[in-house]
Design an enzyme around this catalytic site. Structure first.
Site, PDB file in Angstrom:
ATOM      1  NE  ARG A   1       2.108  -6.956  -8.612  1.00 43.21           N
ATOM      2  CZ  ARG A   1       1.569  -7.910  -9.215  1.00 43.21           C
ATOM      3  NH1 ARG A   1       0.639  -8.840  -8.783  1.00 43.21           N
ATOM      4  NH2 ARG A   1       1.580  -8.077 -10.784  1.00 43.21           N
ATOM      5  CE1 TYR A   2       2.843  -2.111  -8.602  1.00 41.97           C
ATOM      6  CE2 TYR A   2       3.679  -2.021  -6.510  1.00 41.97           C
ATOM      7  CZ  TYR A   2       2.625  -1.969  -7.287  1.00 41.97           C
ATOM      8  OH  TYR A   2       1.422  -1.632  -6.925  1.00 41.97           O
TER       9      TYR A   2
ATOM     10  NE  ARG B   1       7.100   0.603  -6.894  1.00 42.96           N
ATOM     11  CZ  ARG B   1       6.824   0.259  -8.034  1.00 42.96           C
ATOM     12  NH1 ARG B   1       7.203  -0.077  -9.141  1.00 42.96           N
ATOM     13  NH2 ARG B   1       5.254   0.433  -8.346  1.00 42.96           N
TER      14      ARG B   1
ATOM     15  CB  CYS C   1       2.592  -1.976  15.131  1.00 44.51           C
ATOM     16  SG  CYS C   1       2.760  -2.395  13.456  1.00 44.51           S
TER      17      CYS C   1
ATOM     18  CB  CYS D   1      -4.357   0.350  12.508  1.00 39.06           C
ATOM     19  SG  CYS D   1      -2.707   1.430  12.807  1.00 39.06           S
TER      20      CYS D   1
ATOM     21  CB  CYS E   1      -3.756  -3.799  10.610  1.00 36.23           C
ATOM     22  SG  CYS E   1      -2.084  -4.547  10.275  1.00 36.23           S
TER      23      CYS E   1
ATOM     24  NE  ARG F   1       2.383  -6.235   4.922  1.00 38.63           N
ATOM     25  CZ  ARG F   1       3.002  -4.857   4.547  1.00 38.63           C
ATOM     26  NH1 ARG F   1       3.339  -4.095   5.501  1.00 38.63           N
ATOM     27  NH2 ARG F   1       2.971  -4.501   3.266  1.00 38.63           N
TER      28      ARG F   1
ATOM     29  CG  ASP G   1      -5.568  -2.876   1.391  1.00 39.16           C
ATOM     30  OD1 ASP G   1      -5.665  -2.251   0.086  1.00 39.16           O
ATOM     31  OD2 ASP G   1      -4.420  -2.715   1.957  1.00 39.16           O
TER      32      ASP G   1
ATOM     33  CG  ASP H   1      -2.509  -2.458  -2.868  1.00 42.33           C
ATOM     34  OD1 ASP H   1      -1.924  -2.932  -4.103  1.00 42.33           O
ATOM     35  OD2 ASP H   1      -1.593  -2.019  -2.145  1.00 42.33           O
TER      36      ASP H   1
ATOM     37  CE  LYS I   1       0.945   0.731  -3.041  1.00 48.49           C
ATOM     38  NZ  LYS I   1       1.786  -0.402  -2.865  1.00 48.49           N
TER      39      LYS I   1
HETATM   40  C1  LIG Z   1       2.710  -0.455  -2.324  1.00 44.45           C
HETATM   41  C2  LIG Z   1       3.646  -1.390  -2.627  1.00 44.45           C
HETATM   42  C3  LIG Z   1       5.146  -1.043  -3.136  1.00 44.45           C
HETATM   43  C4  LIG Z   1       5.410   0.431  -3.378  1.00 44.45           C
HETATM   44  O1  LIG Z   1       4.712   1.142  -4.205  1.00 44.45           O
HETATM   45  P1  LIG Z   1       5.188   2.530  -4.648  1.00 44.45           P
HETATM   46  O2  LIG Z   1       3.885   2.903  -5.674  1.00 44.45           O
HETATM   47  O3  LIG Z   1       6.415   2.400  -5.271  1.00 44.45           O
HETATM   48  O4  LIG Z   1       5.086   3.367  -3.344  1.00 44.45           O
HETATM   49  C5  LIG Z   1       5.951  -1.966  -3.310  1.00 44.45           C
HETATM   50  N1  LIG Z   1       5.658  -3.027  -3.138  1.00 44.45           N
HETATM   51  C6  LIG Z   1       4.442  -3.623  -3.043  1.00 44.45           C
HETATM   52  C7  LIG Z   1       4.139  -5.257  -2.747  1.00 44.45           C
HETATM   53  C8  LIG Z   1       3.545  -2.780  -2.363  1.00 44.45           C
HETATM   54  O5  LIG Z   1       2.297  -3.043  -1.998  1.00 44.45           O
END
Ligand SMILES: *Cc1c(COP(=O)(O)O)cnc(C)c1O
Length: 388
Positions: A117-118, A121, A130, A134, A137, A139, A298, A335, A342
């Site tokens: 997404r980002y 990372r 799990c 939950c 959840c 997912r 969510d 989110d 987020k």
């Molecule tokens: C939450 C999330 C992250 C990590 O986000 P941080 O703000 O770095 O903790 C990375 N990828 C996805 C898809 C996420 O939902």
């Protein structure tokens, strides 16, 4: 050795099993409670819970470790542990604005088991099992389907994607719960990620310290500490979850040099009051866990009854600020549905700004005027040298 039957014993206490069994995490996973009669060994199920088990347990998996079930209040259906584990009938209905895949993760998957997404990372979804399933959840569309670990072929493809994407600085191993894997399997995944030079650090998302704390043992910690820098984010939602065992688990991880964070999900009637979050966060800091995120629920199908109005979370943040240390104040985020990432939300402290002045309010609602310095350029001249 014969195991005493778990069903129809009320309540199942540690006296029903040997101490060695109770503190064996594999025993806990093998004896997960999944049915009405399993749960009835621990609690007097309310009519709503019975109907919930009938209506929802086929749609979304139900299951809890005996350890976590033993934390349930046997008589009170409002118990925060019960509310996180036992479905209500509302779970079977889909409300306005709810999605099967609320964060649009399936559309952000450039390789098997990867969510990207980002820019810097990725999530690596290592398995779909799990310790506890939950009710909130996000997912649930994929978790608990066949208890499978990601295949070696898929993991190789996921690792290949990380290898050929040098912008990735941080790999978050999640799932499912990675700490329910056998140590050797988990090590295979972690060491493969660690071997990629451009990955600065690894994170693990896990609810094991909450639901299966006996899994955190010397063998696991000795393995994990070989792969620093490694961070763990866990998922405590209520102070009732902070037990002697949970505390021992967190302290062992912290002693292994692993910085610990916590991600709480706001749940109506579970932790939707400032008092609950404050007590939880103070308890977390006492065991070296730093509150990291407080999530607005969510919009995942069947969770309308568990979600809070956005204003409830903002009011909690408003009450925390100033009353507790900043160390105990997480980021409140939504989110974004559909995969926008987020988004931080919170109380507004800026009343007005302009002409070099800011009118602010503090936590006691006192107004404060901040006068800015003369307008000057903010470049860092030394960095021209430092970064060259
Ligand atoms: C939450 C999330 C992250 C990590 O986000 P941080 O703000 O770095 O903790 C990375 N990828 C996805 C898809 C996420 O939902």
């Amino acid at each position: 050795m014969t195991l005493l039957p778990l069903q129809r014993r009320r309540p199942l206490t540690r006296a029903d099993v040997t101490e060695a069994e109770w503190f064996d995490w594999r025993w806990q996973l093998r004896h997960r409670l999944e049915t009405v009669s399993d749960l009835a060994a621990f609690v007097t199920l309310s009519e709503e819970e019975r109907r919930g088990m009938q209506a929802a347990s086929k749609l979304f998996r139900v299951g809890t470790t005996p350890y976590y079930a033993a934390l349930m209040d046997p008589e009170n259906r409002h118990c925060p542990i019960r509310m996180q584990v036992i479905p209500l009938a509302q779970e079977a209905s889909v409300s306005r604005g709810e999605y099967v895949d609320p964060l649009g993760e399936d559309g952000l998957s450039p390789a098997p088991s990867i969510v990207h997404r980002y820019p810097d990372r990725v999530l690596l979804l290592a398995l779909d099992r799990c310790a506890v399933y939950c009710r909130h959840c996000n997912r649930r569309r994929m978790v608990g389907q066949d208890d499978g670990v990601i295949s070696r072929i898929d993991l190789e493809a996921a690792l290949d994607y990380i290898r050929r994407t040098p912008q990735i600085r941080d790999v978050l191993i999640s799932g499912g719960d990675p700490l329910t894997l056998l140590t050797e399997k988990l090590e295979w995944i972690i060491s493969s990620v660690r071997a990629i030079a451009h990955v600065d650090f690894i994170r693990i998302g896990t609810r094991v310290p909450v639901c299966l704390p006996m899994r955190i043992d010397a063998e696991l910690c000795a393995m994990l500490r070989k792969y620093h820098p490694l961070y763990i984010n866990t998922h405590f939602n209520h102070p009732k979850e902070v037990t002697v065992e949970a505390r021992a688990a967190c302290e062992q991880l912290a002693d292994a040099g692993i910085p610990l964070g916590n991600q709480t999900v706001l749940l109506r009637g579970v932790n939707s009051q400032a008092r609950t979050i404050e007590t939880l966060n103070r308890a977390l800091l006492r065991m070296r866990v730093r509150p990291y995120y407080l999530f607005q629920g969510d919009p995942v199908t069947g969770t309308d009854h568990l979600r809070t109005p956005v204003g409830a979370g903002i009011e909690i943040m408003n009450q925390l600020r100033g009353r507790v240390t900043g160390m105990a104040i997480p980021h409140l985020v939504i989110d974004a549905p559909g995969g926008g990432g987020k988004i931080p939300i919170g109380p507004n402290y800026v009343l007005q700004s302009g002409n070099g002045e800011w009118l602010l309010r503090n936590y006691e609602n006192k107004m404060v005027r901040y006068v800015e310095p003369e307008e000057r350029d903010c470049s860092c001249p030394y960095d021209e040298v430092y970064f060259n």
